[in-house]
Design an enzyme around this catalytic site. Structure first.
Site, PDB file in Angstrom:
ATOM      1  N   GLY A  46       0.835  -1.186   0.000  1.00  0.00           N
ATOM      2  CA  GLY A  46       0.000   0.000   0.000  1.00  0.00           C
ATOM      3  C   GLY A  46       0.875   1.244   0.000  1.00  0.00           C
ATOM      4  N   GLU A 132      -3.968   2.871   4.850  1.00  0.00           N
ATOM      5  CA  GLU A 132      -3.787   3.885   3.796  1.00  0.00           C
ATOM      6  C   GLU A 132      -4.737   5.062   3.973  1.00  0.00           C
ATOM      7  OE1 GLU A 132      -1.132   3.581   2.289  1.00  0.00           O
ATOM      8  OE2 GLU A 132      -0.886   1.471   2.818  1.00  0.00           O
ATOM      9  N   HIS A 135      -3.403   7.392   6.375  1.00  0.00           N
ATOM     10  CA  HIS A 135      -2.371   8.260   5.781  1.00  0.00           C
ATOM     11  C   HIS A 135      -2.996   9.507   5.147  1.00  0.00           C
ATOM     12  CE1 HIS A 135       1.600   6.453   6.010  1.00  0.00           C
ATOM     13  NE2 HIS A 135       1.190   5.283   5.563  1.00  0.00           N
TER      14      HIS A 135
END
Ligand code: ZN
Length: 186
Positions: A46, A132, A135
């Site tokens: 990822g 992800e 993030h």
């Protein structure tokens, strides 16, 4: 396609909120292609835009050889058993820690053409999507660690980070060629 530099812990962009994508341009598709190439070269599963110094709300994942881009993703359901499992991150190389997350998520996202789709995920894909999407909101897996575990992780990182002047991790063609298998870094 080209390899992008990976930003490591210490670069403030990893803590910034991303901007939703509104236009599906060739430039965006180029970014997506470059992110796939960079993720594969770094043998990750990822990679999110802030990790390559960008602020678009875009991430790529590749679990079980199913490459997927998620644009403006939203977790609409998060349930199931909370499971603890070890995570790593391409932006915090060689540092790992156990993170507890719900096992099941349903994510709504747009694809590279701006078309909406739904992902119903459990296990590693679910974990990867949650990592992800974190993030894209400036959150890192180390934020979930207990005070003690986080301290240990940061002590390790204080040595590791010396390898990345300017908080930049450059992948060299030699490194890329030597990658025969993929670790589970996100
Ligand atoms: Zn990560």
């Amino acid at each position: 396609m080209s390899l992008l530099e990976i930003r490591v812990l210490g670069d403030p962009i990893l803590r910034e909120e991303t901007r939703p994508v509104e236009q599906f341009t060739d430039e965006l598709r180029q970014l997506i292609d470059d992110m796939f190439e960079t993720m594969h070269a770094a043998k990750g599963i990822g990679l999110a835009a802030p990790q390559v110094g960008r602020t678009e709300r875009v991430a790529v994942v590749d679990v079980d050889d199913k490459p997927m881009v998620i644009i403006n993703p939203e977790i609409v359901v998060a349930d199931g058993k909370r499971l603890k499992s070890e995570e790593g991150c391409l932006s915090i190389p060689d540092v790992y820690g156990d993170v507890e997350r719900p096992d099941h998520v349903i994510v709504h996202a747009l694809d590279r053409d701006g078309k909406q789709f739904e992902i119903d995920a459990t296990e590693l894909l679910s974990r990867c999507l949650q990592h992800e999407i974190d993030h894209l909101h400036g959150k890192l897996f180390i934020d979930y660690l207990s005070v003690l575990k986080r301290r240990t992780a940061m002590a390790k990182w204080s040595k590791e980070k010396e390898k990345y002047p300017g908080s930049i991790r450059r992948l060299t063609p030699a490194q890329v060629a030597s990658h025969h298998h993929r670790d589970e870094e996100l």
